[in-house]
Design an enzyme around this catalytic site. Structure first.
Site, mmCIF file in Angstrom:
data_model
loop_
_atom_site.group_PDB
_atom_site.id
_atom_site.type_symbol
_atom_site.label_atom_id
_atom_site.label_comp_id
_atom_site.label_asym_id
_atom_site.label_seq_id
_atom_site.Cartn_x
_atom_site.Cartn_y
_atom_site.Cartn_z
ATOM 1 N N ARG A 91 0.847 -1.199 0.000
ATOM 2 C CA ARG A 91 0.000 0.000 0.000
ATOM 3 C C ARG A 91 0.879 1.244 0.000
ATOM 4 O O ARG A 91 1.997 1.216 0.497
ATOM 5 C CB ARG A 91 -0.908 0.029 1.221
ATOM 6 C CG ARG A 91 -1.754 -1.197 1.318
ATOM 7 C CD ARG A 91 -3.015 -0.992 2.082
ATOM 8 N NE ARG A 91 -3.790 -2.210 2.011
ATOM 9 C CZ ARG A 91 -4.614 -2.524 1.026
ATOM 10 N NH1 ARG A 91 -4.823 -1.678 0.041
ATOM 11 N NH2 ARG A 91 -5.256 -3.681 1.011
ATOM 12 N N HIS A 109 12.463 -2.864 -2.087
ATOM 13 C CA HIS A 109 11.824 -2.791 -3.407
ATOM 14 C C HIS A 109 12.609 -3.673 -4.372
ATOM 15 O O HIS A 109 13.844 -3.621 -4.393
ATOM 16 C CB HIS A 109 11.806 -1.341 -3.905
ATOM 17 C CG HIS A 109 11.126 -1.204 -5.223
ATOM 18 N ND1 HIS A 109 9.755 -1.271 -5.355
ATOM 19 C CD2 HIS A 109 11.619 -1.056 -6.476
ATOM 20 C CE1 HIS A 109 9.434 -1.154 -6.639
ATOM 21 N NE2 HIS A 109 10.542 -1.018 -7.327
ATOM 22 N N THR A 141 10.411 7.971 1.876
ATOM 23 C CA THR A 141 10.072 9.387 1.831
ATOM 24 C C THR A 141 8.728 9.489 1.099
ATOM 25 O O THR A 141 8.248 8.499 0.542
ATOM 26 C CB THR A 141 11.154 10.191 1.076
ATOM 27 O OG1 THR A 141 11.226 9.694 -0.270
ATOM 28 C CG2 THR A 141 12.516 10.082 1.748
ATOM 29 N N ASP A 145 8.887 4.896 -3.696
ATOM 30 C CA ASP A 145 10.133 4.192 -4.032
ATOM 31 C C ASP A 145 11.268 5.170 -4.342
ATOM 32 O O ASP A 145 12.189 4.839 -5.113
ATOM 33 C CB ASP A 145 9.912 3.242 -5.231
ATOM 34 C CG ASP A 145 8.847 2.185 -4.938
ATOM 35 O OD1 ASP A 145 8.708 1.786 -3.772
ATOM 36 O OD2 ASP A 145 8.157 1.770 -5.888
#
Ligand code: GAR
Length: 216
Positions: A91, A109, A141, A145
């Site tokens: 999410r 990621h 942040t 990504d």
């Protein structure tokens, strides 16, 4: 030991890698809670098998993303965690949430960021005929990504690779680099200072890289 909470949506293999690393003698961190956004997350059972407390903040029961994020933040604060590791959490978090946990929030990621933000990273790396692919652990942040990368796991794409085969090899690398990143943060070797990463007291100019040509 730095208390860590791991947030998952799915099978939780990265969560398990982090939790197993935390249970090794001399670990600098411990997993105090695993939080899922759905009851059906398979990783919840994996956490319970490792005797880690779990909780569920069911996304579907909140009217909007902001109220879900408020509930998730409350759950994480109650856990006492000082570091939060998103591990297959699928999410997008609101800016308010990300800013509240700035410098305490990591994500993994499956690409060599800044390449291939978003979804279908393995297929995109293959379609682009890249020579290498991998995974990145980064501070979160508000840009999706887009936060500064601590460590990357890098591997060579093989002739005949499929997205599934590549995904399996990337996963194996993820299970090395995510616990490693948690250790670096927990030991203080990696620090977040005003939006930048410091490594052993100096600004980190480029991500740390673990190379692997291990075939799955
Ligand atoms: C991992 O490959 C992770 O990099 C990816 O989800 C998978 C979760 O696997 N995360 C993302 O795509 C986030 N954008 P796991 O549940 O077995 O740890």
């Amino acid at each position: 030991m730095l208390p860590v909470a791991v947030v998952i949506s799915g099978r939780g293999s990265n969560m398990e890698a982090i939790a197993r690393a935390a249970q090794r003698p001399g670990a600098a961190f411990k997993v105090v809670r695993v939080v899922a956004d759905r009851e059906s997350a398979a990783g919840l059972a994996r956490a319970q098998a490792l005797a880690i407390p779990t909780s569920v903040v069911p996304f579907g029961q909140y009217p909007d993303r902001e109220s879900f994020d408020v509930a998730l933040a409350a759950d994480l604060e109650a856990s006492g965690a000082r570091l939060i590791a998103l591990a297959g959490f699928m999410r997008i978090l609101s800016t308010g949430f990300v800013e509240r946990f700035a410098g305490r929030l990591l994500n993994i990621h499956p690409s060599l960021l800044p390449k291939y933000k978003g979804l279908d990273t393995h297929a995109r790396a293959l379609a682009a005929r890249d020579s290498h692919h991998g995974a990145s652990v980064h501070y979160v942040t508000p840009e999706l990504d887009g936060g500064p990368v601590i460590v990357q796991g890098k591997l060579r794409i093989l002739a005949g690779d499929t997205a599934d085969a590549l995904s399996a090899r990337v996963h194996a690398l993820e299970h090395i680099i995510y616990p490693h990143a948690c250790s670096l943060v927990a030991s203080g070797r990696v620090q977040w200072r005003q939006g930048a990463i410091y490594f052993d007291g100096s600004p980190l100019a480029a991500p740390l890289v673990e190379e692997s040509d291990v075939a799955a």
